[in-house]
Design an enzyme around this catalytic site. Structure first.
Site, PDB file in Angstrom:
ATOM      1  CB  SER A 189      19.362  47.575  81.656  1.00 61.02           C
ATOM      2  OG  SER A 189      20.279  47.670  82.719  1.00 61.02           O
ATOM      3  CB  SER A 231      21.529  44.207  82.569  1.00 64.95           C
ATOM      4  OG  SER A 231      20.220  44.700  82.670  1.00 64.95           O
ATOM      5  CE  LYS A 262      17.769  42.277  81.199  1.00 62.63           C
ATOM      6  NZ  LYS A 262      17.811  43.684  81.629  1.00 62.63           N
TER       7      LYS A 262
END
Lengths: 477, 95, 485
Positions: free
Chosen positions: C177, C153, C78
């Site tokens: 997330s 996210s 990420k």
């Protein structure tokens, strides 16, 4: 109406650790801008602080030295505001739970002692440096200093004059230096002071409106700034005005305080506990360990010197000014047994020479043992006080032992009464005119004879004996 | 507790965010919805509850006072939007 | 079957037995990226050249018999974890060109384990969001239905795994997330106990809630990834010096005799009926596996959104103050002085959701509001933690739905922030209490959208999660589908 000043002082002292408070960057002064930095003290994304254990140790030490209560559990908070020298946009400090609270410092003032309360001591990180360009609308940021560990010492508003203020400052300063946790350099910024000052009618309990004073970078400037501000506030109040609560900067060149032009209202720092740092728990064992490392502090040492060595307070003050000088003195006394004489030689000759050579007492070519030996040689009559000055110079230049120098240069005092009688006799013979003058009552000639004897003996004659024998001979002739 | 336009201005100044006029209205009403929702917390009796600031019960995480190599000022300045020599450069504060 | 469709444990076996090479696996992965990335947009930065270098290096290491946990396996990260020399944007304009001079601890660990880095995945800006719609670099789409969001996210980390654009990935979880996008995309996602995995190098959103965790194709892969990243880090003061067990040893043990708590507050109105149905089937499955289910209560659950949306934005407002245009990141050229420079850079650099949260956080911490908001929320948080402590006295793990609904449509919740916040209601509590949680696929809606099941365990009992999740995975025989792209 008589007004009394009410003064509180906030001191920020940089701690003498090798590394910054939350990262391993060096704290060494004088590096090229932004070279003592890493992602952590640059406030880069993703970094985290880790506490330098030495910082805690030093803070505990100072807290104990000024009789504070150590909060066994204490923790860190973020103080949030924006400024280019503050990389993270917040300063890590201690707010609700500082390391220490509630201590005091005794200040010697006007022959007596006044106790000044300490509100709290806490740890925090220093910001970087912001330099403004004179000509361009730019400023420059150097983050070498960002993250250097600071302790903030806040006093109670117990001071009532600029003398008390400076006296307190000097006391804090000497304790910090004595503990070897701060180098106390006000010009370089490792010891900083801000003041809070207000006036109130004498006898009143309630505090008046106070102003905050900043930018005083020497003891003298602190004194001058406080004096000026007292006068200024007095003038305002006496003309029927009200003191405005504001921050004022001391202007050294003009000798006045100006209100700070920044239009920043009272900052809303939005303090909250820093989630990246875990609390500190100070154990009894740790406190004991630190206690053992605290040396005798300056005030106690001064008092002990006066008491134990029977020297005047002035001498004690000079000799206890630093631990190294004090240790030197006590070593010399140990080996010579002559406290007042040792004091004179150290205050005068040793310190004088050190100043000239820009040396530290640790690098003195004359050791306490050597000095003591020389003192003993004066006491036992081997050399006179005057000759000793010569011997000392040699000792300083060469680092040799006094005995060696005396022998090499043949400086042993002449105490052989027979030899002296002979020498004196010769002088009197060789100066009949002066002898006649003396007999006529001119006492002054005595000094002339003494001078001649000293000249003839190259200064080595024992002055006391010369005096005795000369008097005897003169009265006989 | 509702938040007013003035408070929104104050908060955006504290946070150093420029909000356009159109944005201010939208933000004010969105913030109000959210803040109103938060009021449900007042229903909870929290007397004598110690605030939870950490999810773990650690203490005394230390490092030793040992110098680590710095990254050097070239690296420190590598991402700088504006620099001059060894310094970061920023516009001055206008008094 | 394509190499890119296999799991870590399957590929490790093939590599060991010489059936394939890391370069071949990496080629397969990049072919897949080439084929589908336009549709999904999992990545912000693709690291093709360096990936092949790493793959070659891995193949040499394998030949020398010098292998680590992940040698030669393509992994995605990420874009919130700092990677030295490779831009790290956090999905934001303000860090669009930021190149960190250092690696996060987890990246260092993965490098040491021999991983091949495929790229940095797309995410909601600064991890603030539940749909990966707030990224400055464009949205990520759910591979199961390109008109729907993948969750957030860590949206890109989830889509990259399910679309076979990497073998496994790392995400971050502050309020769900990792677990929520894992559920909406049909992969396994774990949030470790707070303090289990180092946060050093993880760009901070809410420091007391953030954790890095793996997203993977099955539970065994999750265990392997946890082995690689978990452990004490002296660079992170909140990292816990607790031993890391070998999580792979807990894969496919049974759960005979376990007690599984079902919190009544999680089975409320508003849950999509298909989600509810799938979770109820899962509960029966767990009972068939020998577990005993009991109803428990987590009484303060209803406050979790309110508590979270005070604490997280408060910490974020402080964490994001460093993005001021002074030392790195976007700086507006329009500001005439320092104050304008700050305000314009941040206004232009941050998106709306980030600004909203900074405003909420700044307000909650400000003078006069601190006690009513931040302090109050921290106190209710303590009560929520106590709820879990109490609950775990009577059960080994807790079972809940991972999300209240399956993936919703792009744009559906963008106008109503509060509605968006409620998506996280089942995952937030774990972050607030600091306990670990895992999301595993437990079925599909009639429309073919994945549904996720969540297990929660006590602090530092991730192995229990691995154990029950893998047992469930094996016994439930949920059909293994692939999104049609």
């Amino acid at each position: 109406m008589e007004y009394e000043p009410v003064i509180g002082l906030e001191v920020h002292a940089q701690l003498l650790t090798k590394t910054k408070i939350f990262c391993g960057c060096s704290t060494k002064f004088g590096a090229a801008p932004n070279s003592n930095t890493c992602p952590i003290c640059l406030g880069m994304p993703g970094v985290l602080p880790v506490m330098n254990k030495k910082v805690v140790e030093y803070t505990i030490k100072m807290a104990m030295a000024i009789h504070c209560r150590i909060n066994r559990e204490n923790s860190f908070a973020r103080k949030n505001y924006f400024y280019p020298d503050l990389p993270k946009g917040y300063q890590i400090s201690q707010y609700a739970y500082p390391l220490a609270e509630g201590g005091y410092v005794d200040v010697e003032i006007n022959g007596g002692k006044k106790r000044i309360g300490i509100t709290r001591i806490h740890m925090e990180e220093d910001a970087g440096k912001l330099i403004h360009d004179e000509n361009q609308p730019s400023s420059y940021v150097d983050l070498n200093r960002a993250g250097v560990p600071l302790i903030e010492i806040v006093s109670e508003p117990d001071m009532r004059s600029s003398e008390e203020g400076v006296g307190y400052l000097r006391r804090l300063h000497e304790i910090l230096v004595y503990l070897e946790i701060c180098d106390g350099n006000m010009e370089e910024g490792s010891f900083r002071c801000d003041a809070n000052i207000s006036l109130r009618p004498k006898g009143e309990e309630e505090f008046g409106i106070r102003t905050e004073l900043k930018n005083m970078n020497s003891f003298r400037n602190v004194q001058r700034a406080l004096e000026y501000e007292i006068k200024r506030q007095q003038y305002v109040l006496e003309s029927g005005g009200k003191v405005i609560q504001e921050t004022r900067l001391w202007d050294d060149s003009q000798g006045v305080t100006h209100p700070m032009r920044s239009k920043e209202e009272a900052h809303d720092y939005r303090y909250f506990p820093d989630p990246d740092l875990v609390p500190l728990v100070i154990s009894e064992e740790w406190i004991e360990e630190v206690r053992k490392t605290i040396p005798e502090l300056p005030l106690s040492k001064r008092e002990r010197f006066v008491e134990e060595y029977d020297i005047p307070p002035y001498d004690a003050g000079v000799l206890a000014a630093s631990r190294d000088i004090a240790d030197f003195y006590e070593e010399t006394v140990k080996h010579s047994g002559k406290p007042k004489i040792a004091s004179n030689w150290i205050m005068g000759d040793i310190l004088g020479h050190l100043k000239e050579d820009k040396k530290d007492i640790k690098d003195s070519p004359v050791t306490p043992e050597a000095l003591a030996k020389m003192i003993n040689l004066i006491e036992d009559g081997t050399i006179s006080g005057k000759i000793a000055k010569e011997v000392f110079e040699e000792m300083w230049k060469t680092g040799k032992q006094p005995k060696e120098i005396i022998e090499e240069k043949g400086l042993v005092q002449i105490t052989d009464t027979g030899a002296l009688e002979t020498a004196i006799g010769k002088i009197l013979e060789a100066n009949p005119a002066q002898l006649e003058q003396y007999k006529q009552g001119k006492e002054k000639v005595f000094g002339y004879f003494v001078g001649q004897v000293m000249k003839a003996t190259k200064g080595k004659a024992n002055p006391k004996l010369v005096n005795e024998i000369l008097r005897k001979k003169l009265s006989e002739s | 507790m509702k938040i007013t336009r003035e408070e929104v201005d104050y908060v955006s100044h504290l946070a150093r965010l420029n909000l356009r006029e159109e944005e201010k209205g939208k933000f004010t009403s969105q913030l109000n919805d959210i803040l109103l929702y938060m009021e449900m917390l007042n229903k909870v009796d929290t007397s004598d509850v110690k605030p939870m600031t950490h999810a773990i019960s650690l203490s005394n995480a230390f490092r030793d006072d040992v110098v680590k190599e710095s990254i050097g000022n070239e690296m420190a300045l590598a991402n700088a939007p504006d620099d001059m020599g060894d310094y970061f450069r920023v516009p001055k504060v206008i008094e | 079957m394509e190499l890119n469709q296999l799991t870590i444990h399957e590929l490790r076996k093939k590599l060991k037995e010489g059936e394939t090479t890391s370069v071949e696996i990496t080629e397969s992965v990049f072919n897949r990226i080439g084929a589908v990335e336009d549709k999904i947009h999992s990545f912000i930065t693709i690291m093709k050249d360096s990936a092949f270098e790493e793959a070659q290096k891995a193949d040499r290491a394998i030949q020398e018999g010098n292998t680590g946990l992940l040698t030669g396996i393509p992994i995605a990260l990420k874009d919130i974890m700092c990677t030295r020399g490779v831009r790290t944007t956090c999905g934001s304009h303000i860090l669009e060109n930021f190149i960190p001079p250092y690696d996060s601890t987890v990246v260092k660990k993965l490098r040491k384990a021999g991983a091949v880095f495929v790229g940095k995945t797309n995410m909601d800006e600064f991890a603030m969001g539940s749909s990966t719609e707030t990224s400055y670099f464009g949205i990520t789409r759910n591979p199961w239905d390109l008109e729907r969001i993948p969750g957030g996210s860590s949206g890109g980390s989830a889509t990259a795994v399910v679309a076979d654009q990497c073998i496994a990935s790392l995400g971050s979880d502050t309020g769900g997330s990792i677990r929520q996008p894992a559920a909406l995309c049909g992969v396994v996602g774990m949030k470790p106990t707070y303090g289990r995995v180092s946060r050093f190098g993880l760009v901070a959103f809410a420091s007391s809630l953030d954790q890095i965790g793996p997203l993977s194709k099955d539970v065994e892969d999750c265990a392997i990834m946890m082995n690689a990243i978990a452990g004490y880090d002296p660079n992170d003061s909140t990292s816990v010096p607790a031993d890391v067990p070998d999580y792979t040893k807990y894969v496919s043990r049974g759960i005979e005799g376990w007690t599984i708590g079902i919190p009544k507050e999680y089975f409320i109105e508003g849950i999509d009926p298909e989600v509810l149905a799938a979770v109820e089937v899962a509960i029966k499955q767990v009972e068939k596996m020998g577990g005993k289910t009991v109803e428990i209560s987590l009484p303060h659950t209803e406050y979790c959104v309110a508590v979270y949306y005070v604490i997280a934005p408060s910490e974020a407002s402080s964490n994001l103050a460093r993005y001021d245009g002074v030392r790195y990141g976007f700086r507006s050229k329009e500001g005439r002085d320092l104050l304008e420079m700050y305000k314009m850079s941040r206004a232009a650099g941050f998106g709306d959701e980030v600004k909203r949260r900074i405003m909420i956080g700044t307000h909650s911490l400000s003078s006069g509001y601190y006690d009513a908001y931040y302090k109050k929320a921290s106190q209710v948080r303590a009560l929520m933690r106590d709820d879990f402590d109490e609950a775990f006295k009577t059960c080994d793990v807790i079972l809940t739905p991972a999300t209240p609904t399956p993936a919703f449509h792009v744009g559906e919740k963008m106008d109503d922030p509060l509605q968006m916040y409620l998506c996280d209601m089942f995952t937030l509590s774990a972050n607030l209490a600091g306990i670990p949680g895992i999301s595993v696929p437990c079925g599909y809606t009639k429309g073919g959208l994945p549904i996720g099941l969540q297990f929660l365990a006590k602090h530092f009992e991730e192995e229990k999660l691995i154990q029950i999740a893998s047992a469930y995975e094996k016994n439930s025989k949920i059909e293994k589908r692939r999104p049609e792209l």
